[in-house]
Design a protein around this motif. Structure first.
Motif, PDB file in Angstrom:
ATOM      1  N   GLY A 116       0.883  -1.182  -0.248  1.00  0.00           N
ATOM      2  CA  GLY A 116       0.232   0.144  -0.060  1.00  0.00           C
ATOM      3  C   GLY A 116       0.886   1.362  -0.173  1.00  0.00           C
ATOM      4  N   ARG A 117       0.394   2.132  -0.890  1.00  0.00           N
ATOM      5  CA  ARG A 117       1.397   3.276  -1.079  1.00  0.00           C
ATOM      6  C   ARG A 117       1.091   4.410   0.076  1.00  0.00           C
ATOM      7  NH1 ARG A 117       0.360   8.523  -2.617  1.00  0.00           N
ATOM      8  NH2 ARG A 117      -1.926   8.038  -2.964  1.00  0.00           N
ATOM      9  N   THR A 118      -0.039   4.494   0.793  1.00  0.00           N
ATOM     10  CA  THR A 118      -0.080   5.365   1.929  1.00  0.00           C
ATOM     11  C   THR A 118      -0.285   4.541   3.167  1.00  0.00           C
ATOM     12  OG1 THR A 118      -2.490   5.178   1.649  1.00  0.00           O
ATOM     13  CG2 THR A 118      -1.564   6.859   0.384  1.00  0.00           C
ATOM     14  N   THR A 119      -0.670   3.345   3.118  1.00  0.00           N
ATOM     15  CA  THR A 119      -0.965   2.658   4.466  1.00  0.00           C
ATOM     16  C   THR A 119       0.357   1.947   4.896  1.00  0.00           C
ATOM     17  OG1 THR A 119      -1.926   0.688   3.575  1.00  0.00           O
ATOM     18  CG2 THR A 119      -3.517   2.494   4.193  1.00  0.00           C
ATOM     19  N   ARG A 120       1.120   1.660   3.939  1.00  0.00           N
ATOM     20  CA  ARG A 120       2.603   0.917   3.895  1.00  0.00           C
ATOM     21  C   ARG A 120       2.106  -0.834   4.348  1.00  0.00           C
ATOM     22  NH1 ARG A 120       3.703   4.820   1.968  1.00  0.00           N
ATOM     23  NH2 ARG A 120       5.626   6.013   2.126  1.00  0.00           N
ATOM     24  N   ILE A 121       1.023  -1.127   4.133  1.00  0.00           N
ATOM     25  CA  ILE A 121       0.488  -2.543   4.390  1.00  0.00           C
ATOM     26  C   ILE A 121       1.161  -3.274   3.298  1.00  0.00           C
ATOM     27  CG2 ILE A 121      -1.372  -4.114   4.538  1.00  0.00           C
ATOM     28  CD1 ILE A 121      -2.896  -2.129   6.269  1.00  0.00           C
ATOM     29  N   ALA A 122       1.760  -4.468   3.296  1.00  0.00           N
ATOM     30  CA  ALA A 122       1.901  -5.401   2.648  1.00  0.00           C
ATOM     31  C   ALA A 122       1.267  -6.681   2.517  1.00  0.00           C
ATOM     32  CB  ALA A 122       3.754  -5.812   2.557  1.00  0.00           C
ATOM     33  N   THR A 123       0.837  -7.346   1.482  1.00  0.00           N
ATOM     34  CA  THR A 123       0.078  -8.588   1.649  1.00  0.00           C
ATOM     35  C   THR A 123       0.265  -9.233   0.393  1.00  0.00           C
ATOM     36  OG1 THR A 123      -1.770  -9.372   2.141  1.00  0.00           O
ATOM     37  CG2 THR A 123      -1.952  -7.608   0.906  1.00  0.00           C
ATOM     38  N   PRO A 124       0.332 -10.576   0.358  1.00  0.00           N
ATOM     39  CA  PRO A 124       0.168 -11.203  -0.897  1.00  0.00           C
ATOM     40  C   PRO A 124      -1.303 -11.286  -1.407  1.00  0.00           C
ATOM     41  CG  PRO A 124       0.419 -12.905   0.845  1.00  0.00           C
ATOM     42  CD  PRO A 124       0.503 -11.544   1.444  1.00  0.00           C
ATOM     43  N   ALA A 125      -1.645 -11.711  -2.816  1.00  0.00           N
ATOM     44  CA  ALA A 125      -2.943 -11.954  -3.173  1.00  0.00           C
ATOM     45  C   ALA A 125      -2.597 -12.704  -4.458  1.00  0.00           C
ATOM     46  CB  ALA A 125      -3.460 -10.562  -3.576  1.00  0.00           C
ATOM     47  N   TYR A 126      -3.850 -13.462  -5.048  1.00  0.00           N
ATOM     48  CA  TYR A 126      -3.927 -14.151  -6.102  1.00  0.00           C
ATOM     49  C   TYR A 126      -4.769 -13.054  -7.033  1.00  0.00           C
ATOM     50  CZ  TYR A 126      -1.984 -18.053  -4.214  1.00  0.00           C
ATOM     51  OH  TYR A 126      -0.899 -19.079  -3.530  1.00  0.00           O
ATOM     52  N   VAL A 127      -4.513 -13.191  -8.631  1.00  0.00           N
ATOM     53  CA  VAL A 127      -5.245 -12.444  -9.483  1.00  0.00           C
ATOM     54  C   VAL A 127      -5.465 -13.220 -10.377  1.00  0.00           C
ATOM     55  CG1 VAL A 127      -5.214 -10.406 -10.951  1.00  0.00           C
ATOM     56  CG2 VAL A 127      -4.144 -10.069  -8.699  1.00  0.00           C
ATOM     57  N   TYR A 128      -6.583 -13.407 -10.642  1.00  0.00           N
ATOM     58  CA  TYR A 128      -7.363 -13.992 -11.896  1.00  0.00           C
ATOM     59  C   TYR A 128      -7.721 -13.313 -12.988  1.00  0.00           C
ATOM     60  CZ  TYR A 128     -10.872 -15.953 -14.808  1.00  0.00           C
ATOM     61  OH  TYR A 128     -11.650 -16.513 -15.950  1.00  0.00           O
ATOM     62  N   LEU A 129      -7.090 -13.770 -14.072  1.00  0.00           N
ATOM     63  CA  LEU A 129      -7.203 -12.705 -15.300  1.00  0.00           C
ATOM     64  C   LEU A 129      -8.028 -13.655 -16.342  1.00  0.00           C
ATOM     65  CD1 LEU A 129      -3.752 -11.380 -15.639  1.00  0.00           C
ATOM     66  CD2 LEU A 129      -5.896 -10.023 -14.807  1.00  0.00           C
ATOM     67  N   PRO A 130      -9.021 -13.264 -16.745  1.00  0.00           N
ATOM     68  CA  PRO A 130     -10.015 -14.156 -17.791  1.00  0.00           C
ATOM     69  C   PRO A 130      -9.244 -14.312 -19.225  1.00  0.00           C
ATOM     70  CG  PRO A 130     -10.593 -11.921 -17.568  1.00  0.00           C
ATOM     71  CD  PRO A 130      -9.683 -11.994 -16.645  1.00  0.00           C
ATOM     72  N   PRO A 131      -9.599 -15.145 -19.983  1.00  0.00           N
ATOM     73  CA  PRO A 131      -9.049 -15.401 -21.308  1.00  0.00           C
ATOM     74  C   PRO A 131      -9.135 -14.211 -22.021  1.00  0.00           C
ATOM     75  CG  PRO A 131     -10.538 -17.401 -20.780  1.00  0.00           C
ATOM     76  CD  PRO A 131     -10.761 -16.371 -19.534  1.00  0.00           C
ATOM     77  N   GLU A 132     -10.264 -13.467 -22.151  1.00  0.00           N
ATOM     78  CA  GLU A 132     -10.376 -12.272 -22.909  1.00  0.00           C
ATOM     79  C   GLU A 132      -9.147 -11.215 -22.561  1.00  0.00           C
ATOM     80  OE1 GLU A 132     -14.239 -14.501 -22.509  1.00  0.00           O
ATOM     81  OE2 GLU A 132     -12.617 -13.663 -21.257  1.00  0.00           O
ATOM     82  N   TYR A 133      -8.599 -11.310 -21.383  1.00  0.00           N
ATOM     83  CA  TYR A 133      -7.613 -10.394 -21.271  1.00  0.00           C
ATOM     84  C   TYR A 133      -6.338 -10.451 -22.179  1.00  0.00           C
ATOM     85  CZ  TYR A 133      -4.524  -7.473 -18.130  1.00  0.00           C
ATOM     86  OH  TYR A 133      -4.041  -6.295 -17.702  1.00  0.00           O
ATOM     87  N   PHE A 134      -6.222 -11.597 -22.577  1.00  0.00           N
ATOM     88  CA  PHE A 134      -4.999 -12.046 -23.494  1.00  0.00           C
ATOM     89  C   PHE A 134      -5.300 -11.973 -24.715  1.00  0.00           C
ATOM     90  CE2 PHE A 134      -4.487 -13.776 -18.899  1.00  0.00           C
ATOM     91  CZ  PHE A 134      -3.298 -13.474 -18.736  1.00  0.00           C
ATOM     92  N   GLN A 135      -6.549 -11.764 -25.283  1.00  0.00           N
ATOM     93  CA  GLN A 135      -6.905 -12.164 -26.594  1.00  0.00           C
ATOM     94  C   GLN A 135      -6.566 -10.912 -27.334  1.00  0.00           C
ATOM     95  OE1 GLN A 135     -10.756 -13.665 -26.526  1.00  0.00           O
ATOM     96  NE2 GLN A 135     -10.123 -15.472 -25.616  1.00  0.00           N
ATOM     97  N   PRO A 136      -6.189 -10.723 -28.602  1.00  0.00           N
ATOM     98  CA  PRO A 136      -5.784  -9.341 -29.226  1.00  0.00           C
ATOM     99  C   PRO A 136      -6.933  -8.796 -29.615  1.00  0.00           C
ATOM    100  CG  PRO A 136      -4.797 -11.613 -30.381  1.00  0.00           C
ATOM    101  CD  PRO A 136      -5.691 -12.026 -29.392  1.00  0.00           C
ATOM    102  N   GLN A 137      -8.074  -9.046 -29.944  1.00  0.00           N
ATOM    103  CA  GLN A 137      -9.423  -8.195 -30.148  1.00  0.00           C
ATOM    104  C   GLN A 137      -9.768  -7.448 -28.801  1.00  0.00           C
ATOM    105  OE1 GLN A 137      -9.195 -11.482 -30.125  1.00  0.00           O
ATOM    106  NE2 GLN A 137     -11.148 -12.643 -29.815  1.00  0.00           N
ATOM    107  N   TYR A 138      -9.045  -7.893 -27.645  1.00  0.00           N
ATOM    108  CA  TYR A 138      -9.475  -7.246 -26.472  1.00  0.00           C
ATOM    109  C   TYR A 138      -8.343  -6.347 -25.796  1.00  0.00           C
ATOM    110  CZ  TYR A 138     -13.683 -10.286 -26.616  1.00  0.00           C
ATOM    111  OH  TYR A 138     -15.056 -10.730 -26.884  1.00  0.00           O
ATOM    112  N   ARG A 139      -7.433  -6.238 -26.747  1.00  0.00           N
ATOM    113  CA  ARG A 139      -6.026  -5.756 -25.946  1.00  0.00           C
ATOM    114  C   ARG A 139      -6.087  -4.181 -25.384  1.00  0.00           C
ATOM    115  NH1 ARG A 139      -5.582  -5.801 -31.539  1.00  0.00           N
ATOM    116  NH2 ARG A 139      -5.322  -3.694 -32.767  1.00  0.00           N
ATOM    117  N   THR A 140      -7.126  -3.473 -26.003  1.00  0.00           N
ATOM    118  CA  THR A 140      -7.462  -2.160 -25.437  1.00  0.00           C
ATOM    119  C   THR A 140      -8.706  -1.967 -24.552  1.00  0.00           C
ATOM    120  OG1 THR A 140      -8.945  -1.609 -27.261  1.00  0.00           O
ATOM    121  CG2 THR A 140      -6.495  -1.088 -27.577  1.00  0.00           C
ATOM    122  N   ARG A 141      -9.168  -3.371 -24.185  1.00  0.00           N
ATOM    123  CA  ARG A 141     -10.572  -3.255 -23.280  1.00  0.00           C
ATOM    124  C   ARG A 141     -10.103  -3.256 -21.841  1.00  0.00           C
ATOM    125  NH1 ARG A 141     -15.071  -7.907 -23.250  1.00  0.00           N
ATOM    126  NH2 ARG A 141     -16.006  -7.308 -21.142  1.00  0.00           N
TER     127      ARG A 141
END
Length: 375
Positions: A125-150
């Motif tokens: 955290g930039r202001t709170t200085r809290i540090a923590t791990p997480a998992y981020v799920y990115l859907p298939p569309e995130y990597f598909q060329p037709q959605y590169r600006t979405r």
């Protein structure tokens, strides 16, 4: 051997079986009256009972994800917490660092544009200085060329206390469910940010800005969205962010949506409660500050504060959940507060456990998908 590893569980079960067989085998030899024979019988019984107890505990921890490591179990985890020595920009690598990637399904396609991707990240955290791990799920569309600006809507997903973020992936199957719902057209592709509400372990901070302590609410309301927006293509306009949680995480989700509707357009509390407890796991959350304590009570907040423009979902069971009556009361109180909106999932029966939440998660993801925009 890790606390959640199959090797640890198999070793504990094997040891318990050996002790059981040994007890049966040696019992005739110890059937005397001397102190040595009595001590032997007592020792074998205690050792066998302890081994069985450890085996059951390890199995329960694997099933419900209470603790992630041995250090976490014994309250010795010190790899996370409040960062007091950090640059204003969150370090040279930014406030979010990807440390590992994996596919959504073990037997699915390795190509992220087909099956999506799960990234393990470290967030500061930039202001709170809290540090923590997480998992981020990115859907298939995130990597598909037709959605590169979405840009995509995002939902923060929180565990209960103590909980593990990995359980959201491996036990509650949030990424897999989101992938299947989007493929079936029942939900839009979304980014999921999965983590514990316990960002200063082993303390249970209940997503409260604690005086002279961790500023947990500010982390989730300000630092976390900022860090994710700096790294991923997430919508920036109001309505792009939602938050989901179970148990303690459910309380946090409802509170953050009520307190910060400009950030979270929707909040879902699975088996949530509606007021922050003060107990040995939390310590003194409010330091005598009555206004802070009142603000953490969602019933008080709805009664005394202006109604926020946000959508809420609550879940409970008629049989098996202790929050049933409070949930009905909460629904009635929200219904009287325009423009706040309320929805619910009420099961006939179901306990405060993973099995119940797995039954509620598909409907919850569909609900939150319908209330978020991708812009």
């Amino acid at each position: 051997m890790g606390l959640t590893s199959n090797t640890a569980l198999a070793s504990a079960v094997s040891f318990a079986l050996v002790l059981f067989v040994g007890t049966v085998w040696l019992w005739p030899r110890l059937a005397r009256r001397g102190w040595r024979a009595v001590s032997g019988r007592v020792g074998l019984l205690l050792a066998t009972q302890l081994a069985i107890f450890v085996s059951v505990g390890l199995a329960a921890n694997q099933a419900f994800g209470f603790y992630a490591t041995w250090a976490d179990l014994f309250g010795q985890e010190d790899g996370q917490g409040v960062v007091v020595d950090h640059t204003a920009g969150g370090g040279s690598g930014g406030p979010l660092q990807v440390v590992e990637t994996r596919r959504v399904r073990e037997k699915g396609s390795a190509r992220p544009e087909v099956g999506g991707q799960i990234q393990k990240v470290d967030i500061v955290g930039r202001t709170t200085r809290i540090a923590t791990p997480a998992y981020v799920y990115l859907p298939p569309e995130y990597f598909q060329p037709q959605y590169r600006t979405r840009t995509f809507p995002a939902a923060v997903v929180l565990t209960g206390y103590p909980g593990t973020a990995q359980a959201l992936v491996d036990k509650l199957h949030y990424p897999r469910t989101a992938l299947e719902l989007a493929k079936d057209g029942r939900a839009q592709p979304m980014i999921l940010v999965m983590m514990r509400p316990t960002v200063a372990p082993p303390r249970d901070t209940e997503c409260v800005d604690i005086p002279d302590g961790p500023q947990t609410e500010s982390f989730f309301a300000e630092d976390l969205p900022e860090a994710v927006l700096a790294h991923y293509r997430v919508g920036t306009k109001p309505g792009s962010w939602g938050i989901i949680g179970d148990s303690t995480g459910g309380y946090c989700a409802l509170k953050l949506a009520l307190h910060h509707p400009e950030v979270y357009a929707a909040g879902a509390g699975l088996s949530a409660y509606y007021n922050a407890p003060v107990d040995p796991t939390t310590g003194d959350l409010f330091h005598g500050n009555k206004s802070l304590k009142d603000r953490a009570n969602l019933f008080w907040y709805l009664k005394h504060m202006p109604a926020p423009d946000t959508s809420l979902l609550v879940t409970t069971s008629r049989i098996g959940e202790s929050n049933y009556r409070d949930t009905l009361r909460f629904i009635e109180q929200v219904k009287a507060k325009t423009p706040t909106r309320i929805s619910s999932i009420v099961l006939d029966s179901g306990g405060h456990n993973f099995n119940t939440w797995r039954r509620e998660i598909p409907g919850t993801l569909q609900w939150i998908s319908g209330r978020l925009t991708d812009r």
